[in-house]
Design an enzyme around this catalytic site. Structure first.
Site, PDB file in Angstrom:
ATOM      1  N   ALA A 115      10.147 103.204  70.308  1.00 43.15           N
ATOM      2  CA  ALA A 115       8.743 102.578  69.696  1.00 43.15           C
ATOM      3  C   ALA A 115       8.603 100.924  69.284  1.00 43.15           C
ATOM      4  CB  ALA A 115       8.615 103.277  68.243  1.00 43.15           C
ATOM      5  N   CYS A 116       9.730 100.598  68.779  1.00 49.23           N
ATOM      6  CA  CYS A 116       9.695  99.000  68.064  1.00 49.23           C
ATOM      7  C   CYS A 116      10.261  98.094  68.900  1.00 49.23           C
ATOM      8  CB  CYS A 116       9.383  98.923  66.866  1.00 49.23           C
ATOM      9  SG  CYS A 116       8.580  99.593  65.809  1.00 49.23           S
ATOM     10  N   VAL A 117      10.971  98.564  69.800  1.00 48.38           N
ATOM     11  CA  VAL A 117      11.359  97.847  70.871  1.00 48.38           C
ATOM     12  C   VAL A 117      11.382  98.188  72.093  1.00 48.38           C
ATOM     13  CG1 VAL A 117      14.274  97.615  72.120  1.00 48.38           C
ATOM     14  CG2 VAL A 117      14.157  97.900  69.271  1.00 48.38           C
TER      15      VAL A 117
END
Length: 208
Positions: A115-117
């Site tokens: 997600a956050c990458v």
């Protein structure tokens, strides 16, 4: 002949997302200590080659904790941008800080890959940035989900790379004395057998 496909320290900016212990606990795709070592090596590389670093964290006071101390020690006065959403690209402060560098080649490292990458990488690609994902400084919840996220980013146009390739790509020639000592010390500290070999050569091979 142009060297555009290779990273140039004058064109790149490094985005480090959610390198926090609370998220590292969830990493199951790789050895966590190796992941941290790789990430520290990447941060040292950015400092050695004077590449701007943008750091973003999330939920640092309620779950994830602050930026990991080993990274804080390397990055020094780089201030982390705290955000609420998963996609750092949707945070005005993160996106504007990157834009203010004037650099369009984005290097990305972070947790978690799923997600956050992947979300900011996909968003940056959509806005025309050239994006390199330093895969061995990213961690996913499982090896399979990490791999799938990497494949999705690559299919969208991101380049997959490693911290060591980034360093060697920036250095290119060991006669570049301005960054020689810094680059070599990073390799010796973090590159396993390759680093051992460099240290051995330094100690054993002497000019005639």
């Amino acid at each position: 002949m142009t060297d555009l496909p290779l990273l140039n320290p004058n064109e790149a900016v490094l985005l480090m997302v959610d390198q926090q212990a609370g998220l590292a606990f969830g990493v199951g795709s790789t050895d966590r200590q190796l992941l941290i070592s790789n990430t520290v090596a990447l941060a040292k590389t950015a400092k050695t080659f004077q590449i701007p670093v943008v750091v973003s964290t999330s939920a640092s006071k309620v779950y994830s904790g602050p930026l990991m101390p080993t990274l804080r020690n390397v990055l020094g006065d780089v201030q982390s941008i705290e955000r609420r959403n998963m996609n750092a690209w949707e945070d005005d402060a993160v996106r504007s800080t990157i834009a203010q560098t004037g650099r369009r080649r984005l290097i990305v490292s972070g947790l978690l890959t799923e997600a956050c990458v992947s979300f900011p990488v996909l968003s940056a690609l959509a806005e025309g940035y050239a994006v390199s994902v330093v895969a061995d400084t990213c961690g996913g919840i499982t090896a399979e989900s990490h791999s799938l996220a990497l494949r999705r980013m690559e299919a969208a146009g991101a380049t997959m790379t490693s911290w060591l390739q980034v360093l060697l790509e920036l250095q290119r020639d060991w006669t570049r004395k301005e960054t020689y000592d810094g680059a070599r010390s990073i390799v010796e500290a973090h590159a396993g057998g390759y680093g051992i070999g460099l240290a051995y050569a330094r100690d054993m091979i002497h000019p005639v």
